[in-house]
Design a protein around this motif. Structure first.
Motif, mmCIF file in Angstrom:
data_model
loop_
_atom_site.group_PDB
_atom_site.id
_atom_site.type_symbol
_atom_site.label_atom_id
_atom_site.label_comp_id
_atom_site.label_asym_id
_atom_site.label_seq_id
_atom_site.Cartn_x
_atom_site.Cartn_y
_atom_site.Cartn_z
ATOM 1 N N SER A 44 -19.064 5.035 -5.203
ATOM 2 C CA SER A 44 -19.018 6.504 -5.138
ATOM 3 C C SER A 44 -20.392 7.141 -4.955
ATOM 4 C CB SER A 44 -18.378 7.047 -6.428
ATOM 5 O OG SER A 44 -19.219 6.754 -7.552
ATOM 6 N N THR A 45 -21.472 6.376 -5.125
ATOM 7 C CA THR A 45 -22.820 6.960 -4.987
ATOM 8 C C THR A 45 -23.143 7.318 -3.541
ATOM 9 O OG1 THR A 45 -23.718 4.722 -4.855
ATOM 10 C CG2 THR A 45 -23.710 5.781 -7.032
ATOM 11 N N LYS A 46 -22.478 6.644 -2.566
ATOM 12 C CA LYS A 46 -22.736 6.921 -1.154
ATOM 13 C C LYS A 46 -21.405 7.049 -0.400
ATOM 14 C CE LYS A 46 -27.123 4.379 -1.123
ATOM 15 N NZ LYS A 46 -27.877 3.260 -0.510
ATOM 16 N N PRO A 47 -20.595 8.052 -0.755
ATOM 17 C CA PRO A 47 -19.275 8.152 -0.115
ATOM 18 C C PRO A 47 -19.333 8.470 1.373
ATOM 19 C CG PRO A 47 -19.728 10.095 -1.452
ATOM 20 C CD PRO A 47 -20.829 9.117 -1.735
ATOM 21 N N ALA A 48 -20.299 9.323 1.788
ATOM 22 C CA ALA A 48 -20.352 9.702 3.207
ATOM 23 C C ALA A 48 -20.629 8.487 4.083
ATOM 24 C CB ALA A 48 -21.410 10.775 3.419
ATOM 25 N N GLU A 49 -21.594 7.674 3.671
ATOM 26 C CA GLU A 49 -21.924 6.464 4.434
ATOM 27 C C GLU A 49 -20.736 5.503 4.461
ATOM 28 O OE1 GLU A 49 -24.866 2.620 3.911
ATOM 29 O OE2 GLU A 49 -25.508 4.574 3.134
ATOM 30 N N ARG A 50 -20.044 5.421 3.344
ATOM 31 C CA ARG A 50 -18.887 4.516 3.249
ATOM 32 C C ARG A 50 -17.779 4.959 4.198
ATOM 33 N NH1 ARG A 50 -15.802 1.199 0.285
ATOM 34 N NH2 ARG A 50 -13.669 1.795 -0.210
ATOM 35 N N TYR A 51 -17.472 6.243 4.272
ATOM 36 C CA TYR A 51 -16.361 6.713 5.086
ATOM 37 C C TYR A 51 -16.726 6.783 6.574
ATOM 38 C CZ TYR A 51 -13.977 7.510 0.729
ATOM 39 O OH TYR A 51 -13.391 7.325 -0.491
ATOM 40 N N ARG A 52 -17.989 6.756 6.880
ATOM 41 C CA ARG A 52 -18.364 6.579 8.282
ATOM 42 C C ARG A 52 -18.032 5.157 8.727
ATOM 43 N NH1 ARG A 52 -22.767 10.090 7.051
ATOM 44 N NH2 ARG A 52 -24.075 8.322 6.433
ATOM 45 N N GLN A 53 -18.158 4.211 7.766
ATOM 46 C CA GLN A 53 -17.830 2.813 8.068
ATOM 47 C C GLN A 53 -16.315 2.608 8.147
ATOM 48 O OE1 GLN A 53 -19.417 0.090 5.197
ATOM 49 N NE2 GLN A 53 -18.690 -1.742 6.283
ATOM 50 N N TYR A 54 -15.562 3.331 7.287
ATOM 51 C CA TYR A 54 -14.104 3.218 7.274
ATOM 52 C C TYR A 54 -13.499 4.608 7.482
ATOM 53 C CZ TYR A 54 -15.232 -1.205 4.982
ATOM 54 O OH TYR A 54 -15.740 -2.443 4.680
ATOM 55 N N PRO A 55 -13.467 5.099 8.707
ATOM 56 C CA PRO A 55 -12.989 6.468 8.946
ATOM 57 C C PRO A 55 -11.483 6.631 8.731
ATOM 58 C CG PRO A 55 -13.426 5.360 11.024
ATOM 59 C CD PRO A 55 -13.931 4.444 9.961
ATOM 60 N N CYS A 56 -10.710 5.572 8.914
ATOM 61 C CA CYS A 56 -9.245 5.701 8.831
ATOM 62 C C CYS A 56 -8.681 5.228 7.494
ATOM 63 C CB CYS A 56 -8.581 4.919 9.965
ATOM 64 S SG CYS A 56 -9.019 5.554 11.604
ATOM 65 N N SER A 57 -9.148 4.118 6.996
ATOM 66 C CA SER A 57 -8.647 3.575 5.736
ATOM 67 C C SER A 57 -9.761 2.800 5.058
ATOM 68 C CB SER A 57 -7.441 2.672 5.975
ATOM 69 O OG SER A 57 -7.831 1.530 6.732
ATOM 70 N N THR A 58 -9.553 2.489 3.774
ATOM 71 C CA THR A 58 -10.555 1.725 3.027
ATOM 72 C C THR A 58 -9.919 0.452 2.498
ATOM 73 O OG1 THR A 58 -9.989 3.031 1.076
ATOM 74 C CG2 THR A 58 -11.905 3.731 2.337
ATOM 75 N N PRO A 59 -10.688 -0.633 2.386
ATOM 76 C CA PRO A 59 -10.120 -1.912 1.931
ATOM 77 C C PRO A 59 -9.470 -1.819 0.559
ATOM 78 C CG PRO A 59 -12.319 -2.232 2.855
ATOM 79 C CD PRO A 59 -12.114 -0.761 2.751
ATOM 80 N N GLU A 60 -10.069 -1.031 -0.354
ATOM 81 C CA GLU A 60 -9.528 -0.944 -1.708
ATOM 82 C C GLU A 60 -8.118 -0.346 -1.723
ATOM 83 O OE1 GLU A 60 -13.683 -1.554 -1.754
ATOM 84 O OE2 GLU A 60 -12.565 0.105 -0.853
ATOM 85 N N LEU A 61 -7.914 0.719 -0.927
ATOM 86 C CA LEU A 61 -6.590 1.346 -0.894
ATOM 87 C C LEU A 61 -5.576 0.480 -0.159
ATOM 88 C CD1 LEU A 61 -5.657 4.107 -2.071
ATOM 89 C CD2 LEU A 61 -8.123 3.703 -2.100
ATOM 90 N N ASP A 62 -6.021 -0.223 0.877
ATOM 91 C CA ASP A 62 -5.107 -1.147 1.562
ATOM 92 C C ASP A 62 -4.663 -2.256 0.612
ATOM 93 O OD1 ASP A 62 -5.315 0.286 3.883
ATOM 94 O OD2 ASP A 62 -6.898 -0.972 4.745
ATOM 95 N N ALA A 63 -5.604 -2.784 -0.168
ATOM 96 C CA ALA A 63 -5.270 -3.841 -1.134
ATOM 97 C C ALA A 63 -4.363 -3.295 -2.231
ATOM 98 C CB ALA A 63 -6.543 -4.427 -1.740
ATOM 99 N N ALA A 64 -4.608 -2.046 -2.661
ATOM 100 C CA ALA A 64 -3.765 -1.431 -3.688
ATOM 101 C C ALA A 64 -2.333 -1.255 -3.195
ATOM 102 C CB ALA A 64 -4.346 -0.087 -4.114
ATOM 103 N N ALA A 65 -2.177 -0.900 -1.912
ATOM 104 C CA ALA A 65 -0.835 -0.774 -1.344
ATOM 105 C C ALA A 65 -0.104 -2.113 -1.360
ATOM 106 C CB ALA A 65 -0.929 -0.241 0.080
ATOM 107 N N GLU A 66 -0.853 -3.185 -1.100
ATOM 108 C CA GLU A 66 -0.254 -4.523 -1.158
ATOM 109 C C GLU A 66 0.192 -4.854 -2.572
ATOM 110 O OE1 GLU A 66 1.173 -8.023 0.425
ATOM 111 O OE2 GLU A 66 0.367 -6.268 1.459
ATOM 112 N N LEU A 67 -0.587 -4.439 -3.568
ATOM 113 C CA LEU A 67 -0.192 -4.668 -4.961
ATOM 114 C C LEU A 67 1.085 -3.906 -5.301
ATOM 115 C CD1 LEU A 67 -3.638 -4.541 -6.818
ATOM 116 C CD2 LEU A 67 -2.338 -6.543 -6.071
ATOM 117 N N LEU A 68 1.239 -2.711 -4.750
ATOM 118 C CA LEU A 68 2.473 -1.955 -4.975
ATOM 119 C C LEU A 68 3.679 -2.689 -4.389
ATOM 120 C CD1 LEU A 68 1.788 1.864 -4.450
ATOM 121 C CD2 LEU A 68 2.469 0.675 -6.538
ATOM 122 N N HIS A 69 3.488 -3.312 -3.206
ATOM 123 C CA HIS A 69 4.560 -4.112 -2.615
ATOM 124 C C HIS A 69 4.914 -5.283 -3.528
ATOM 125 C CE1 HIS A 69 4.871 -1.912 1.074
ATOM 126 N NE2 HIS A 69 3.621 -2.152 1.447
#
Length: 357
Positions: A127-152
């Motif tokens: 969270s210290t560098k969110p802008a830089e992070r979301y430039r790298q992942y403009p559409c989705s982030t690995p953590e949320l994709d993995a969390a969706a898999e856990l929900l499945h």
């Protein structure tokens, strides 16, 4: 007003002036992209927290179900307990199977919770560098994709657990029907109690065994032993044509039947073209006798199995697990592939009090 100006206008005011100054400096340095990234990060953090909440709730539910199954699996009344019935062992077996499968689901659920917690920690660390992070992942982030898999995983586990519980309920329902049938038989004149069996002569015991075989639909060829019986007391044929030879060992003491009786039947069975060889007693068998019988595929009927057959009215075909004339209720709670009922203490120890009745 731009998004950045709107967010600055909505900024909180703290009681501590130092905090207010720090917040104002950070807001003044932030452009719209930085603030949008901060909002996106906060939203993802909330989503991940919601996923963790569901995973933990599922894990807690599995713990409760596993505890209930364990309680059922470990409750095994003694033979002097009125709660001990012909279905006691099979109820425990059903609970053991359910406990084992729920234990696997619980292990997977705990792994998913631990994984979700790691994802949350990683997201907060970034969270210290969110802008830089979301430039790298403009559409989705690995953590949320993995969390969706856990929900499945959680949804799939819930489906499997519901199927397990439905199967368990069906099994218990079938056992309840069988239990009532056994209790009705126990109250009928056809039931022979264990004290009556202990008081029998050896010849009367042989007649009882042959009568029980005939009751269950077997064609009885020999009803008792004699001087030239070749070591076999009862010979019968199942409806499917399987030849069953039985050697009876009636005793008035609590001494277990030894390995010599098993060796004797080993040599006798082939002479009589036996498909199934049974050694039956109103006592128990020594450990050596049990071991040799398993190796030689000889069926041992201890006093407990004899009670199931003579006292509670269970069919010989069911006891031998032969699918010849089995009703649906009797099949509903049979072990699944790769599983077999444990011998347990039911076939091992016999209270001496049984011989004093």
């Amino acid at each position: 007003m731009t998004d950045a100006h709107a967010l600055r206008a909505a900024a909180p005011v703290y009681q501590d002036e130092t905090l207010n100054e720090m917040l104002e400096r950070r807001a003044a340095d932030a452009d719209d992209a930085v603030l949008e990234a901060a909002v996106r990060w906060a939203t993802e953090d909330l989503l991940l927290a919601h996923v963790l909440l569901q995973l933990r709730a599922h894990c807690d539910d599995l713990k409760r179900k596993h505890t209930d199954a364990h309680r059922r699996a470990t409750h095994e009344p003694g033979f002097d307990d009125p709660a001990c019935t012909p279905t006691t062992v099979r109820c425990a077996l059903a609970a053991q199977r359910l406990e084992r499968l729920l234990d696997q689901e619980l292990r997977w659920s705990r792994e998913d919770v631990a994984h979700g917690e790691q994802l949350q920690q990683r997201l907060r660390w970034l969270s210290t560098k969110p802008a830089e992070r979301y430039r790298q992942y403009p559409c989705s982030t690995p953590e949320l994709d993995a969390a969706a898999e856990l929900l499945h995983h959680c949804s799939e586990s819930s489906g499997r657990v519901q199927a397990l519980l439905a199967d368990d309920r069906e099994c218990l329902h079938a056992l309840a029907i069988e239990e009532q049938r056994a209790r009705d038989f126990l109250a009928s004149p056809a039931s022979t109690q264990l004290p009556q069996i202990h008081a029998m002569s050896h010849r009367r015991f042989e007649h009882l065994v042959s009568a029980l075989a005939a009751r269950d639909g077997l064609d009885v060829e020999r009803r008792h032993g004699g001087p030239h019986d070749g070591g076999v007391d009862v010979i019968a044929t199942t409806p499917a044509g399987l030849r069953v030879v039985v050697q009876c060992k009636h005793t008035t003491t609590a001494k277990p039947v030894g390995v010599s009786a098993v060796r004797e039947l080993m040599g006798i069975g082939p002479v009589h073209n036996a498909d199934i060889s049974i050694l039956i007693t109103n006592s128990t068998f020594s450990k050596h006798a049990e071991g040799l019988a398993r190796q030689q595929d000889i069926v041992l009927f201890s006093w407990w199995v004899l009670m199931r057959w003579a006292t509670w009215g269970e069919s010989l075909l069911d006891i031998l697990d032969l699918d010849e004339v089995r009703e649906p209720a009797a099949q509903a709670c049979r072990p699944h592939d790769g599983e077999s009922p444990p011998i347990g203490r039911h076939q091992r120890g016999m209270p001496r009090s049984e011989f004093s009745q």
